[in-house]
Write an enzyme that holds these catalytic residues in place. Structure first.
Site, PDB file in Angstrom:
ATOM      1  N   ASN A 194       2.248  -2.928 -10.353  1.00 21.99           N
ATOM      2  CA  ASN A 194       2.769  -4.297 -10.329  1.00 21.99           C
ATOM      3  C   ASN A 194       1.640  -5.479 -10.257  1.00 21.99           C
ATOM      4  OD1 ASN A 194       3.780  -6.864  -9.435  1.00 21.99           O
ATOM      5  ND2 ASN A 194       5.407  -6.127  -8.128  1.00 21.99           N
ATOM      6  N   HIS A 206       9.201  -9.300 -15.275  1.00 21.90           N
ATOM      7  CA  HIS A 206       8.218  -8.794 -14.339  1.00 21.90           C
ATOM      8  C   HIS A 206       8.298  -7.394 -14.085  1.00 21.90           C
ATOM      9  CE1 HIS A 206       5.562  -8.526 -11.223  1.00 21.90           C
ATOM     10  NE2 HIS A 206       6.472  -8.555 -10.428  1.00 21.90           N
ATOM     11  N   CYS A 208       4.221 -13.509  -8.133  1.00 25.41           N
ATOM     12  CA  CYS A 208       4.473 -12.904  -9.409  1.00 25.41           C
ATOM     13  C   CYS A 208       5.234 -13.827 -10.286  1.00 25.41           C
ATOM     14  CB  CYS A 208       5.579 -11.653  -9.091  1.00 25.41           C
ATOM     15  SG  CYS A 208       4.834 -10.638  -8.004  1.00 25.41           S
TER      16      CYS A 208
HETATM   17  C1  LIG Z   1       9.365  -0.363  -2.491  1.00 23.77           C
HETATM   18  C2  LIG Z   1      10.390   0.578  -3.052  1.00 23.77           C
HETATM   19  C3  LIG Z   1       9.522   0.952  -4.261  1.00 23.77           C
HETATM   20  C4  LIG Z   1      10.775   1.369  -2.277  1.00 23.77           C
HETATM   21  O1  LIG Z   1      11.840   2.068  -2.669  1.00 23.77           O
HETATM   22  P1  LIG Z   1      13.249   2.433  -2.085  1.00 23.77           P
HETATM   23  O2  LIG Z   1      13.898   3.260  -2.790  1.00 23.77           O
HETATM   24  O3  LIG Z   1      13.972   0.911  -1.754  1.00 23.77           O
HETATM   25  O4  LIG Z   1      12.811   3.110  -0.614  1.00 23.77           O
HETATM   26  P2  LIG Z   1      13.041   2.771   0.868  1.00 23.77           P
HETATM   27  O5  LIG Z   1      12.235   1.415   1.237  1.00 23.77           O
HETATM   28  O6  LIG Z   1      14.566   2.462   0.997  1.00 23.77           O
HETATM   29  O7  LIG Z   1      12.574   3.951   1.683  1.00 23.77           O
HETATM   30  C5  LIG Z   1      13.046   5.423   1.491  1.00 23.77           C
HETATM   31  C6  LIG Z   1      12.365   6.232   2.029  1.00 23.77           C
HETATM   32  O8  LIG Z   1      11.326   6.445   1.401  1.00 23.77           O
HETATM   33  C7  LIG Z   1      10.177   6.247   2.021  1.00 23.77           C
HETATM   34  N1  LIG Z   1       8.971   5.725   1.474  1.00 23.77           N
HETATM   35  C8  LIG Z   1       8.761   4.467   1.214  1.00 23.77           C
HETATM   36  N2  LIG Z   1       7.548   4.544   0.360  1.00 23.77           N
HETATM   37  C9  LIG Z   1       7.251   5.872   0.256  1.00 23.77           C
HETATM   38  C10 LIG Z   1       6.257   6.277  -0.616  1.00 23.77           C
HETATM   39  N3  LIG Z   1       5.130   5.654  -1.003  1.00 23.77           N
HETATM   40  N4  LIG Z   1       6.018   7.821  -0.678  1.00 23.77           N
HETATM   41  C11 LIG Z   1       7.062   8.571   0.117  1.00 23.77           C
HETATM   42  N5  LIG Z   1       8.101   8.072   0.691  1.00 23.77           N
HETATM   43  C12 LIG Z   1       8.130   6.674   1.042  1.00 23.77           C
HETATM   44  C13 LIG Z   1      10.627   5.642   3.388  1.00 23.77           C
HETATM   45  O9  LIG Z   1       9.898   5.394   4.344  1.00 23.77           O
HETATM   46  C14 LIG Z   1      12.140   5.761   3.557  1.00 23.77           C
HETATM   47  O10 LIG Z   1      12.082   7.091   4.234  1.00 23.77           O
HETATM   48  P3  LIG Z   1      13.294   7.312   5.445  1.00 23.77           P
HETATM   49  O11 LIG Z   1      14.443   7.302   4.515  1.00 23.77           O
HETATM   50  O12 LIG Z   1      12.861   8.594   6.060  1.00 23.77           O
HETATM   51  O13 LIG Z   1      13.302   6.098   6.232  1.00 23.77           O
HETATM   52  C15 LIG Z   1      11.385  -0.684  -3.715  1.00 23.77           C
HETATM   53  O14 LIG Z   1      12.237  -1.098  -2.538  1.00 23.77           O
HETATM   54  C16 LIG Z   1      11.128  -1.741  -4.314  1.00 23.77           C
HETATM   55  O15 LIG Z   1      10.392  -1.731  -5.415  1.00 23.77           O
HETATM   56  N6  LIG Z   1      11.406  -2.979  -3.693  1.00 23.77           N
HETATM   57  C17 LIG Z   1      11.017  -4.276  -4.650  1.00 23.77           C
HETATM   58  C18 LIG Z   1       9.674  -4.466  -4.534  1.00 23.77           C
HETATM   59  C19 LIG Z   1       9.549  -6.103  -4.996  1.00 23.77           C
HETATM   60  O16 LIG Z   1      10.230  -6.229  -5.982  1.00 23.77           O
HETATM   61  N7  LIG Z   1       8.617  -6.710  -4.495  1.00 23.77           N
HETATM   62  C20 LIG Z   1       8.398  -7.938  -5.054  1.00 23.77           C
HETATM   63  C21 LIG Z   1       8.384  -8.303  -6.322  1.00 23.77           C
HETATM   64  S1  LIG Z   1       6.705  -8.703  -6.987  1.00 23.77           S
END
Ligand SMILES: CC(C)(COP(=O)(O)OP(=O)(O)OC[C@H]1O[C@@H](n2cnc3c(N)ncnc32)[C@H](O)[C@@H]1OP(=O)(O)O)[C@@H](O)C(=O)NCCC(=O)NCCS
Length: 327
Positions: free
Chosen positions: A284, A254, A114
């Protein structure tokens, strides 16, 4: 008055097909509510099976060349940032060069996920400043849908396809790039990766059955690193150029997650109307994310000549970088 390197033209290309959150609800256990609340994304684009990274790049590049008012033959260098190349060999940049008829120039790919577009612009800036190149085409191009596991709800809701290009060349001061930084920390290399398809795990029946050719991500852990790195690198380029956040006309972070953008904006103290976001309709798009935003801002008049624009990116590697420019 001296000259520095600046952006002369931009262009972008999004595939026509829109994938909505409702479409993804049919594939994985997710909901429009969860995706909207946790990421800010409502829809993303998906390329057709017969489209390639280089093909979309050529369309975006032609628009950028038109805006810059130069021909492909005048290019000295093409840098294509991609983690979703047409094929492992040769570079996607070689196909782009052939498609554009840019026969006189060198062309290569750059892999920084990215952050790749900002890394590419920083590399281009060095070539222009030291006189090795006059016009450089930098492309951020991703067909991430080819590397997405549509059974993995943690990744399939986030990523989308898109391409954008920028032509860089000499500009009269005070325009041009004022400060730039590039960073990598391999400590977090396994937070976002594709396990197979390289020398570690060459393609085999086992890797295909194990779904190892798809993107794996530790989203939660990346979130914290992303917010910290984006804030830090933004502050550093602002400091280098002796510019304070209030002087910015536009901040393009980004587009990884709307919550990351909001957190970074608040920490930097940039007012909300100065921050560009298109994540709700594009998702993204990795290295295409920032140049798509930049192209939209230039074409819709949100960015005008003389504006101070800050761009900051974060991605797999992990990599991060920032550029401050006066457009
Ligand atoms: C990926 C992302 C959206 C997940 O959001 P989050 O708030 O961190 O969510 P978590 O991973 O803590 O998961 C929370 C819960 O939601 C669930 N969950 C994950 N994806 C889900 C989806 N698409 N739909 C529903 N639930 C989902 C998980 O299983 C978890 O459930 P649990 O509490 O029962 O275990 C977030 O972490 C993010 O954007 N991270 C950065 C990504 C990034 O920058 N990537 C690289 C840069 S390019």
């Amino acid at each position: 008055m001296g000259s520095s390197a600046g952006i002369l033209g931009t262009g972008s290309e999004l595939p026509e097909k829109v994938v909505t959150n409702a479409d993804l609800e049919k594939l994985v256990d997710t909901s429009d509510q969860w995706i909207t609340d946790r990421t800010g994304i409502k829809e993303r684009r998906q390329a057709r099976a017969d489209q390639t990274t280089s093909e979309l790049s050529i369309h975006a590049a032609r628009k950028a060349l038109d805006m810059a008012g130069i021909t492909a033959r005048e290019l000295d260098l093409i840098i294509c940032s991609t983690i979703s190349p047409d094929m492992p060999l040769p570079s996607t940049a070689a196909f782009i060069q052939r498609g554009l008829g840019a026969s006189a120039c060198c062309a290569f790919d750059l892999a920084a996920a990215c952050s790749g577009f900002l890394f590419g612009v920083t590399v281009a800036e060095q070539f222009i400043k030291n006189g090795k190149a006059r016009y450089v085409l930098v492309i951020g191009a991703e067909l991430l849908s080819r590397y997405i596991d549509y059974r993995d709800r943690a990744t399939c809701v986030i990523f989308g396809d898109g391409v954008a290009a920028a032509v860089l060349g000499p500009v009269a001061e005070p325009h041009g790039i004022l400060a730039s930084e590039m960073h990598t920390d391999g400590q977090f290399a396994d937070h976002l990766y594709i396990p197979a398809g390289g020398t570690t795990r060459p393609a085999s029946c086992e890797t295909v059955q194990g779904r190892e050719h798809y993107i794996k991500m530790k989203g939660n852990e990346l979130f914290k690193v992303a917010v910290r790195s984006l804030e830090e690198v933004s502050r550093r380029v602002l400091e280098q150029a002796k510019v304070c956040p209030e002087q910015l006309s536009l901040f393009i972070p980004h587009q990884a997650n709307q919550r990351i953008t909001d957190a970074v904006r608040q920490r930097l103290g940039v007012s909300v109307e100065k921050v560009y976001s298109n994540i709700s309709r594009v998702g993204n798009t990795s290295s295409a994310s920032i140049p798509i935003c930049l192209d939209e801002c230039i074409r819709n008049g949100q960015t005008k000549k003389g504006d101070l624009v800050l761009m900051a990116a974060f991605g797999a590697g992990v990599t991060w970088g920032g550029i401050l420019m006066r457009y």
